[in-house]
Motif scaffolding. Structure first.
Motif, short mmCIF file in Angstrom:
data_model
loop_
_atom_site.label_atom_id
_atom_site.label_comp_id
_atom_site.label_asym_id
_atom_site.label_seq_id
_atom_site.Cartn_x
_atom_site.Cartn_y
_atom_site.Cartn_z
N GLU A 83 0.84 -1.19 0.00
CA GLU A 83 0.00 0.00 0.00
C GLU A 83 0.88 1.24 0.00
O GLU A 83 1.85 1.34 0.75
N ILE A 84 0.54 2.17 -0.86
CA ILE A 84 1.28 3.43 -0.95
C ILE A 84 0.52 4.48 -0.15
O ILE A 84 -0.63 4.79 -0.45
N SER A 85 1.16 4.97 0.90
CA SER A 85 0.56 6.00 1.73
C SER A 85 0.86 7.37 1.15
O SER A 85 2.00 7.67 0.82
N GLN A 86 -0.17 8.18 1.00
CA GLN A 86 0.02 9.55 0.53
C GLN A 86 -0.51 10.50 1.57
O GLN A 86 -1.63 10.32 2.02
N PRO A 87 0.20 11.48 2.01
CA PRO A 87 1.59 11.68 1.64
C PRO A 87 2.46 10.59 2.25
O PRO A 87 2.05 9.94 3.22
N TYR A 88 3.63 10.39 1.67
CA TYR A 88 4.54 9.42 2.23
C TYR A 88 4.82 9.81 3.68
O TYR A 88 5.05 10.99 3.97
N PRO A 89 4.80 8.87 4.62
CA PRO A 89 5.00 9.21 6.04
C PRO A 89 6.30 9.96 6.31
O PRO A 89 6.35 10.80 7.21
N TRP A 90 7.33 9.67 5.55
CA TRP A 90 8.62 10.34 5.76
C TRP A 90 8.62 11.79 5.26
O TRP A 90 9.53 12.53 5.55
N ASN A 91 7.59 12.17 4.53
CA ASN A 91 7.49 13.55 4.06
C ASN A 91 6.67 14.43 4.99
O ASN A 91 6.53 15.62 4.73
N ILE A 92 6.13 13.87 6.05
CA ILE A 92 5.43 14.67 7.05
C ILE A 92 6.48 15.19 8.02
O ILE A 92 7.10 14.42 8.75
N PRO A 122 14.57 13.30 2.65
CA PRO A 122 13.51 12.29 2.70
C PRO A 122 14.07 10.87 2.90
O PRO A 122 13.48 10.08 3.65
N LEU A 123 15.19 10.56 2.27
CA LEU A 123 15.78 9.22 2.43
C LEU A 123 16.25 9.00 3.87
O LEU A 123 16.09 7.90 4.41
N GLN A 124 16.82 10.01 4.49
CA GLN A 124 17.24 9.87 5.89
C GLN A 124 16.03 9.66 6.80
O GLN A 124 16.06 8.81 7.69
N ARG A 125 14.96 10.43 6.58
CA ARG A 125 13.74 10.24 7.38
C ARG A 125 13.17 8.84 7.16
O ARG A 125 12.74 8.17 8.09
N PHE A 126 13.16 8.40 5.90
CA PHE A 126 12.68 7.06 5.59
C PHE A 126 13.49 6.01 6.35
O PHE A 126 12.93 5.09 6.95
N ALA A 127 14.81 6.15 6.33
CA ALA A 127 15.69 5.19 7.00
C ALA A 127 15.38 5.13 8.49
O ALA A 127 15.26 4.04 9.07
N LEU A 128 15.24 6.28 9.13
CA LEU A 128 14.94 6.28 10.57
C LEU A 128 13.59 5.63 10.85
O LEU A 128 13.43 4.91 11.83
N LEU A 129 12.62 5.87 9.98
CA LEU A 129 11.32 5.21 10.14
C LEU A 129 11.45 3.69 10.03
O LEU A 129 10.91 2.95 10.85
#
Length: 151
Positions: A83-92, A122-129
């Motif tokens: 499932e693709i969440s919009q907005p991407y959680p790492w972009n909040i 965004p990639l750093q936030r994604f990684a931490l998530l």
């Protein structure tokens, strides 16, 4: 340009595990790739997945289709959809995600604030998530905080 984080150094050059840059792209294009599928890909195909852009909807559709074709050919069936969440959680960027806040309770002397969260890529936030998900061993969460200048 390096496509890998320092905390991935032990496996990045061999591509024996799915690196964060590919996990990031998988989440953006809605594909759940199992490690078994990853290991059935050739080294050249894995490199393609690392370096190929996945920023625009067209890029994401092409990335998704190529990956689905390779996995179907190698495995006999396509990978599952994610499932693709919009907005991407790492972009909040207006608040720290709850899962990050929970992980930070285990980390002494961290410096992660909402402002610093927003300043990460965004990639750093994604990684931490990803590194703070329940059920994940979380061993790279602290090294990631260090690498991102948050401790």
């Amino acid at each position: 340009m390096s496509y890998f984080f320092d905390f991935e150094a032990e496996f990045a050059s061999s591509l024996r595990c799915i690196p964060m840059i590919v996990r990031y792209k998988l989440d953006m294009c809605g594909v759940k790739l199992k490690l078994l599928h990853w290991l059935q890909l050739s080294h050249k195909q894995r490199q393609w997945l690392v370096v190929t852009p996945c920023d625009t909807p067209e890029d994401q559709a092409n990335y998704r289709q190529q990956l689905r074709d390779w996995v179907t050919k190698n495995h006999g069936s396509p990978p599952s959809d994610l499932e693709i969440s919009q907005p991407y959680p790492w972009n909040i960027t207006t608040k720290l995600p709850e899962v990050i806040q929970q992980q930070l309770t285990k980390v002494p002397h961290h410096g992660l604030t909402v402002e610093k969260w927003a300043a990460l890529t965004p990639l750093q936030r994604f990684a931490l998530l990803k590194l703070s998900q329940p059920g994940h061993e979380n061993r790279n969460f602290w090294p990631a905080l260090q690498e991102f200048g948050l401790v």
